[in-house]
Design an enzyme around this catalytic site. Structure first.
Site, mmCIF file in Angstrom:
data_model
loop_
_atom_site.group_PDB
_atom_site.id
_atom_site.type_symbol
_atom_site.label_atom_id
_atom_site.label_comp_id
_atom_site.label_asym_id
_atom_site.label_seq_id
_atom_site.Cartn_x
_atom_site.Cartn_y
_atom_site.Cartn_z
ATOM 1 N N HIS A 223 0.820 -1.210 0.000
ATOM 2 C CA HIS A 223 0.000 0.000 0.000
ATOM 3 C C HIS A 223 0.857 1.265 0.000
ATOM 4 O O HIS A 223 2.053 1.232 0.319
ATOM 5 C CB HIS A 223 -0.933 0.012 1.222
ATOM 6 C CG HIS A 223 -0.242 0.426 2.493
ATOM 7 N ND1 HIS A 223 -0.110 1.747 2.877
ATOM 8 C CD2 HIS A 223 0.363 -0.308 3.465
ATOM 9 C CE1 HIS A 223 0.534 1.816 4.019
ATOM 10 N NE2 HIS A 223 0.840 0.581 4.401
ATOM 11 N N CYS A 224 0.231 2.365 -0.360
ATOM 12 C CA CYS A 224 0.811 3.694 -0.184
ATOM 13 C C CYS A 224 -0.324 4.566 0.314
ATOM 14 O O CYS A 224 -1.131 4.112 1.118
ATOM 15 C CB CYS A 224 1.468 4.205 -1.470
ATOM 16 S SG CYS A 224 0.431 4.136 -2.944
#
Length: 305
Positions: A237-238
């Site tokens: 994820h970011c």
């Protein structure tokens, strides 16, 4: 705004496409907040609804710019038509977790990992950056905060990364944070102390000038080992699950699954509307050139990490 002098229309349209994806991601996040705030305070819901209306207005402005760029350069391809249509298409609310975890949606047509034949790779040439950008012109909505883009490999945003209960329900075993650090998504191993997960952080900026390529092989090696572990399920994820995290997943598919950059993009975008920034896309292109050359020398066999 008409086409700016010194900026080619391809670059302008690719930028507009990414802006569209980002704006729609913002809308989706706001819709999620509206769901959370519903029944609490009408004032807060009204504020969030106003934010959505503001984004819709900005999307209309981008559509006008797309029309002007197309008209000024006499473009009439179906790609531009799809881009313009998508700008004003309705954005669905987040999928409920009950539906997300159902068997028919959890693995939406995910293909079993397989290697390309040496023949197909021998005919492959890495496209120019402009051609790769064209692949991203048609925005694809991100349906939900998380999507499975490869067997047991998920791309998500900051909301799913911070939702301990949902991570537990999904049986996530490994988390790769591509936006780690004090000024980004500052979770870290301590944040997940109540989960049986392994954490890997990459302090990256979503900036075309940032060199994310130095993390390609280490992150790919980590993801490979995680997927090979018992019941391994990996979340990468970011902040929005569009650029940084997507770039690391694309690099993994290229390095560990013997995919070309073009096939990796098609695979991931078949499940989530990712759009690496121009700098990351250029770095992936360099990786593609390197891997293609090495595989040809190796006779098309997958490379060892």
């Amino acid at each position: 705004m008409a086409a700016k002098a010194g900026i080619d229309p391809d670059t302008q349209l690719a930028t507009m496409a990414k802006i569209t994806v980002l704006m729609k991601g913002m809308k989706e996040a706001i819709f999620g907040k509206i769901e959370e705030e519903a029944g609490k305070t009408n004032k807060r819901v009204d504020q969030l609804t106003a934010e959505v209306a503001k984004i819709d207005k900005q999307l209309k402005s981008v559509k006008i710019e797309v029309d002007q760029v197309q008209n000024s350069h006499h473009y009439s391809t179906q790609t531009y038509v799809r881009l313009k249509d998508n700008l004003l298409s309705p954005l669905p609310f987040r999928m409920s977790w009950a539906s997300l975890n159902s068997d028919d949606l959890q693995r939406p047509g995910i293909r079993t990992p397989s290697s390309h034949s040496s023949h197909s790779q021998s005919c492959y040439e890495t496209p120019e950056l402009r051609e790769l950008q064209r692949m991203l012109w048609t925005p694809i909505p991100c349906d939900g905060n998380i999507n499975e883009v490869w067997p047991n490999l998920y791309i998500g945003d900051l909301y799913i990364a911070r939702d301990i209960e949902q991570l537990r329900q999904m049986c996530i075993t490994h988390i790769v944070n591509a936006a780690a650090g004090r000024f980004h998504i500052d979770t870290g191993a301590k944040f997940y102390k109540d989960l049986v997960v392994d954490y890997y952080g990459v302090e990256a900026d979503d900036d075309p000038k940032f060199d994310l390529s130095i993390y390609f092989h280490p992150a790919a090696k980590y993801i490979r080992a995680a997927l090979n572990s018992p019941r391994g399920k990996v979340l990468v994820h970011c902040a929005m699950g569009i650029s940084r995290s997507a770039t690391l997943v694309l690099a993994f598919l290229m390095i560990c699954e013997n995919k070309t950059l073009v096939d990796a993009l098609k695979t991931v975008r078949g499940h989530r509307g990712v759009c690496p920034n121009s700098g990351f896309l250029s770095q992936l292109r360099d990786l593609d050139i390197q891997l293609t050359s090495e595989r040809r020398r190796a006779g098309g066999e997958p490379l060892e990490l």
